[in-house]
Write a protein that holds these residues in place. Structure first.
Motif, short mmCIF file in Angstrom:
data_model
loop_
_atom_site.label_atom_id
_atom_site.label_comp_id
_atom_site.label_asym_id
_atom_site.label_seq_id
_atom_site.Cartn_x
_atom_site.Cartn_y
_atom_site.Cartn_z
N ILE A 228 0.85 -1.26 0.29
CA ILE A 228 -0.12 0.11 -0.03
C ILE A 228 0.83 1.31 0.06
O ILE A 228 0.58 2.06 -0.91
N SER A 229 1.80 1.18 0.76
CA SER A 229 2.61 2.45 0.87
C SER A 229 3.57 2.60 -0.48
O SER A 229 3.58 3.51 -0.80
N SER A 230 3.98 1.65 -0.99
CA SER A 230 4.69 1.64 -2.24
C SER A 230 3.72 2.20 -3.27
O SER A 230 4.14 3.04 -4.44
N ALA A 231 2.38 1.75 -3.33
CA ALA A 231 1.52 2.49 -4.28
C ALA A 231 1.36 3.83 -4.03
O ALA A 231 1.09 4.66 -4.98
N ASP A 232 1.40 4.14 -2.83
CA ASP A 232 1.08 5.50 -2.54
C ASP A 232 2.33 6.43 -3.00
O ASP A 232 2.10 7.79 -3.50
N ASN A 233 3.63 5.71 -2.89
CA ASN A 233 4.74 6.43 -3.19
C ASN A 233 5.35 6.29 -4.75
O ASN A 233 6.32 6.97 -5.16
N PHE A 234 4.32 5.61 -5.48
CA PHE A 234 4.98 5.19 -6.76
C PHE A 234 4.91 6.37 -7.75
O PHE A 234 3.83 6.92 -7.91
N ASP A 235 5.92 6.57 -8.69
CA ASP A 235 5.89 7.63 -9.73
C ASP A 235 6.37 7.08 -10.91
O ASP A 235 7.48 6.51 -11.22
N SER A 236 5.34 6.94 -11.80
CA SER A 236 5.54 6.58 -12.99
C SER A 236 6.51 7.22 -13.95
O SER A 236 7.07 6.44 -14.90
N THR A 237 6.89 8.48 -13.78
CA THR A 237 7.67 9.05 -14.48
C THR A 237 9.13 8.85 -14.37
O THR A 237 10.00 9.14 -15.07
N ARG A 238 9.65 8.07 -13.44
CA ARG A 238 10.75 7.50 -13.10
C ARG A 238 11.40 6.36 -13.81
O ARG A 238 12.49 6.05 -13.54
N ILE B 47 9.85 -1.27 -7.08
CA ILE B 47 9.63 -0.71 -5.68
C ILE B 47 8.76 -1.29 -4.63
O ILE B 47 9.13 -0.83 -3.50
N ALA B 48 7.96 -2.12 -5.04
CA ALA B 48 7.05 -2.69 -4.08
C ALA B 48 7.86 -3.85 -3.22
O ALA B 48 7.82 -4.01 -2.18
N THR B 49 8.96 -4.43 -3.93
CA THR B 49 9.76 -5.52 -3.12
C THR B 49 10.65 -4.63 -2.43
O THR B 49 10.74 -5.18 -1.02
N HIS B 50 10.96 -3.58 -2.49
CA HIS B 50 11.61 -2.72 -1.71
C HIS B 50 11.12 -2.43 -0.46
O HIS B 50 11.53 -2.62 0.78
N TYR B 51 9.86 -1.93 -0.58
CA TYR B 51 9.21 -1.55 0.51
C TYR B 51 8.52 -2.68 1.17
O TYR B 51 8.61 -2.64 2.63
#
Length: 72
Positions: free
Chosen positions: A25-35, A42-46
């Protein structure tokens, strides 16, 4: 898969799953598709960070600080 990797710890598998879901959930909140980074990366890291944090909190070990210097 990540929670199964740490089944040997004293943290229950269900607790690791719950914390892993919080990580998703927190990775979905912080995900930036422009990166130009995939969401799975990202989700694995979180998820891994959250699981390691709960393992550290639940393991009742005493650790020396990294700046500890012995006088012996």
């Amino acid at each position: 898969m990540i929670a199964q990797k740490y089944k040997w710890t004293n943290v229950s598998y269900e607790d690791m799953i719950a914390v892993g879901i919080e990580g998703i959930i927190s990775s979905a909140d912080n995900f930036d598709s422009t990166r130009n980074v995939r969401f799975g990366t990202i989700a694995t890291h979180y998820i891994l960070g959250r699981i390691r944090r709960i393992i550290d909190a639940e393991s009742h070990t005493i650790r020396k600080p990294s700046t500890y210097q012995s006088n012996y």
